[in-house]
Design a protein around this motif. Structure first.
Motif, PDB file in Angstrom:
ATOM      1  N   ALA A  46      32.198  30.044 -32.210  1.00 43.04           N
ATOM      2  CA  ALA A  46      33.751  29.360 -31.118  1.00 43.04           C
ATOM      3  C   ALA A  46      34.046  30.379 -30.957  1.00 43.04           C
ATOM      4  CB  ALA A  46      34.807  28.569 -33.016  1.00 43.04           C
ATOM      5  N   GLY A  47      34.912  30.131 -29.806  1.00 45.24           N
ATOM      6  CA  GLY A  47      35.546  30.665 -28.897  1.00 45.24           C
ATOM      7  C   GLY A  47      34.769  31.754 -27.884  1.00 45.24           C
ATOM      8  N   PRO A  48      35.795  32.649 -27.179  1.00 38.81           N
ATOM      9  CA  PRO A  48      34.818  33.256 -26.348  1.00 38.81           C
ATOM     10  C   PRO A  48      34.536  34.378 -26.649  1.00 38.81           C
ATOM     11  CG  PRO A  48      37.283  33.966 -25.949  1.00 38.81           C
ATOM     12  CD  PRO A  48      37.178  32.843 -27.451  1.00 38.81           C
ATOM     13  N   MET A 101      38.131  23.629 -29.756  1.00 39.92           N
ATOM     14  CA  MET A 101      36.871  22.557 -30.141  1.00 39.92           C
ATOM     15  C   MET A 101      35.921  22.777 -30.970  1.00 39.92           C
ATOM     16  SD  MET A 101      35.328  19.490 -28.778  1.00 39.92           S
ATOM     17  CE  MET A 101      34.999  19.049 -30.198  1.00 39.92           C
ATOM     18  N   GLY A 102      35.468  24.116 -31.362  1.00 41.67           N
ATOM     19  CA  GLY A 102      34.847  24.545 -32.473  1.00 41.67           C
ATOM     20  C   GLY A 102      35.673  24.731 -34.068  1.00 41.67           C
ATOM     21  N   TYR A 103      36.973  25.189 -33.441  1.00 39.52           N
ATOM     22  CA  TYR A 103      37.240  25.094 -35.016  1.00 39.52           C
ATOM     23  C   TYR A 103      37.877  23.753 -35.580  1.00 39.52           C
ATOM     24  CZ  TYR A 103      38.908  30.145 -34.974  1.00 39.52           C
ATOM     25  OH  TYR A 103      38.785  31.307 -35.396  1.00 39.52           O
ATOM     26  N   ALA A 104      37.806  22.642 -34.311  1.00 40.24           N
ATOM     27  CA  ALA A 104      38.229  21.572 -34.614  1.00 40.24           C
ATOM     28  C   ALA A 104      36.136  20.879 -35.464  1.00 40.24           C
ATOM     29  CB  ALA A 104      38.319  20.400 -33.815  1.00 40.24           C
ATOM     30  N   VAL A 162      31.026  25.275 -44.406  1.00 42.40           N
ATOM     31  CA  VAL A 162      30.977  25.782 -43.024  1.00 42.40           C
ATOM     32  C   VAL A 162      30.783  27.737 -42.767  1.00 42.40           C
ATOM     33  CG1 VAL A 162      32.193  26.115 -41.076  1.00 42.40           C
ATOM     34  CG2 VAL A 162      32.245  24.067 -41.825  1.00 42.40           C
ATOM     35  N   ILE A 163      29.917  27.752 -42.141  1.00 42.49           N
ATOM     36  CA  ILE A 163      30.010  29.619 -41.496  1.00 42.49           C
ATOM     37  C   ILE A 163      30.746  28.939 -39.868  1.00 42.49           C
ATOM     38  CG2 ILE A 163      29.031  31.468 -41.129  1.00 42.49           C
ATOM     39  CD1 ILE A 163      28.827  30.383 -44.322  1.00 42.49           C
ATOM     40  N   LEU A 164      31.869  29.730 -40.144  1.00 43.48           N
ATOM     41  CA  LEU A 164      32.271  29.742 -38.387  1.00 43.48           C
ATOM     42  C   LEU A 164      32.674  31.461 -37.993  1.00 43.48           C
ATOM     43  CD1 LEU A 164      33.792  28.472 -36.606  1.00 43.48           C
ATOM     44  CD2 LEU A 164      36.278  29.066 -38.378  1.00 43.48           C
ATOM     45  N   VAL A 165      31.585  31.270 -37.138  1.00 38.59           N
ATOM     46  CA  VAL A 165      31.170  32.208 -35.877  1.00 38.59           C
ATOM     47  C   VAL A 165      32.316  33.040 -34.892  1.00 38.59           C
ATOM     48  CG1 VAL A 165      29.800  34.680 -34.713  1.00 38.59           C
ATOM     49  CG2 VAL A 165      29.204  33.035 -37.058  1.00 38.59           C
ATOM     50  N   SER A 166      33.401  33.430 -35.084  1.00 36.05           N
ATOM     51  CA  SER A 166      34.384  33.285 -34.092  1.00 36.05           C
ATOM     52  C   SER A 166      34.577  35.019 -33.449  1.00 36.05           C
ATOM     53  CB  SER A 166      35.719  32.544 -34.872  1.00 36.05           C
ATOM     54  OG  SER A 166      37.077  32.784 -34.050  1.00 36.05           O
ATOM     55  N   GLY A 167      34.447  33.918 -31.786  1.00 37.22           N
ATOM     56  CA  GLY A 167      34.539  34.719 -31.187  1.00 37.22           C
ATOM     57  C   GLY A 167      36.528  34.927 -31.357  1.00 37.22           C
ATOM     58  N   ILE A 176      25.886  24.683 -34.923  1.00 29.32           N
ATOM     59  CA  ILE A 176      27.002  23.568 -33.859  1.00 29.32           C
ATOM     60  C   ILE A 176      26.863  24.605 -32.573  1.00 29.32           C
ATOM     61  CG2 ILE A 176      28.380  22.112 -32.764  1.00 29.32           C
ATOM     62  CD1 ILE A 176      28.490  20.955 -36.081  1.00 29.32           C
ATOM     63  N   ALA A 177      26.639  25.380 -31.763  1.00 32.20           N
ATOM     64  CA  ALA A 177      26.768  26.071 -30.966  1.00 32.20           C
ATOM     65  C   ALA A 177      27.921  26.060 -29.614  1.00 32.20           C
ATOM     66  CB  ALA A 177      26.130  26.584 -29.919  1.00 32.20           C
ATOM     67  N   ALA A 178      29.650  26.187 -30.136  1.00 35.60           N
ATOM     68  CA  ALA A 178      30.961  25.431 -29.106  1.00 35.60           C
ATOM     69  C   ALA A 178      30.725  27.003 -28.839  1.00 35.60           C
ATOM     70  CB  ALA A 178      31.311  24.963 -29.974  1.00 35.60           C
ATOM     71  N   ALA A 179      30.843  28.029 -29.038  1.00 37.57           N
ATOM     72  CA  ALA A 179      31.128  28.753 -28.497  1.00 37.57           C
ATOM     73  C   ALA A 179      31.273  29.339 -26.668  1.00 37.57           C
ATOM     74  CB  ALA A 179      30.808  30.384 -28.378  1.00 37.57           C
TER      75      ALA A 179
END
Ligand code: CTP
Length: 213
Positions: free
Chosen positions: A7-9, A28-31, A43-48, A84-87
């Motif tokens: 998620a994120g930039p 979108m990624g956080y939702a 969930v493993i959330l890899v966030s910019g 799911i690659a929303a970044a």
């Protein structure tokens, strides 16, 4: 299932204080992370870098650069059932990062940019039996380009959206599989689209690595 979500930039540094990035909010990624947790997934959330609070219950891995996002994803993906690659990953980075701060020269300067690694393509190419969902942000020839990305990155599904998605609360998406035809078209809040996508994933993909849920 255990689901990896990006998620994120990302940011790419020119020197120690300046970077290039994009206006992705991470919504979108956080939702998606929230919807996956609500559906009983891990969930493993890899966030910019974003200004959102991660959903309680997600394992959060905060990153800044594309290289850090890649390293975190390569670490976690083998233990996940799918990604799911929303970044909104930066496609280019300066060839070199200058130590300290670039000083003014009194004239124009040029910075040579090179491509970053494609995180999703790397996950797709090493997926084994795991499922892979990418996003495609397209301004022109959307379906054709989305299908090309699906093939190039070895995805099972691509969520096609447009530039208006960046930074917005709302989105309008089409699901594209290897046939190239839209399987579904959803419009509304990113939260409602996230819920529908997780439902769709639950109906079409099965656990591959972590048995049970
Ligand atoms: N992506 C990635 N690593 C990159 C670039 C993109 O993992 N270096 C992922 C995004 O998270 C998204 C998908 O690839 O799931 C497509 O991203 P998009 O920006 O639409 O396309 P690009 O591959 O960057 O190509 P282009 O910018 O030329 O359209």
């Amino acid at each position: 299932m255990r689901i990896l979500i990006t998620a994120g930039p990302t940011r790419e540094y020119l020197d120690d204080v300046r970077y290039i990035s994009n206006a992705s909010s991470g919504r979108m990624g956080y939702a998606l992370a929230q919807a996956a947790l609500d559906a009983g997934h891990e969930v493993i959330l890899v966030s910019g870098p974003v200004s959102l609070e991660p959903p309680p219950g997600a394992t959060v891995c905060r990153v800044e650069t594309t290289e850090q996002m890649r390293a975190a994803c390569l670490k976690w993906f083998p233990q996940c059932d799918g990604v799911i690659a929303a970044a909104a990953v930066c496609d280019y980075k300066p060839r070199e990062r200058i130590a300290g701060k670039i000083s003014k020269t009194g004239g124009p300067i040029s910075i040579e940019m090179i491509e970053t690694d494609d995180v999703l393509a790397e996950l797709g190419n090493s997926k084994g039996r795991r499922w892979v969902v990418g996003f495609a942000l397209e301004a022109a020839n959307p379906r054709e380009n989305a299908l090309q990305k699906l093939r190039a990155k070895n995805c099972d599904l691509v969520v096609l959206n447009g530039p208006e998605a960046i930074g917005s609360e709302e989105n309008c998406v089409e699901l594209i599989d290897s046939s190239g035809h839209p399987l579904a078209r959803w419009e509304g809040s990113k939260r409602s689209i996230a819920r529908r996508l997780i439902e769709w994933i639950d109906g079409h993909f099965t656990p591959q690595v972590n048995s049970g849920r």
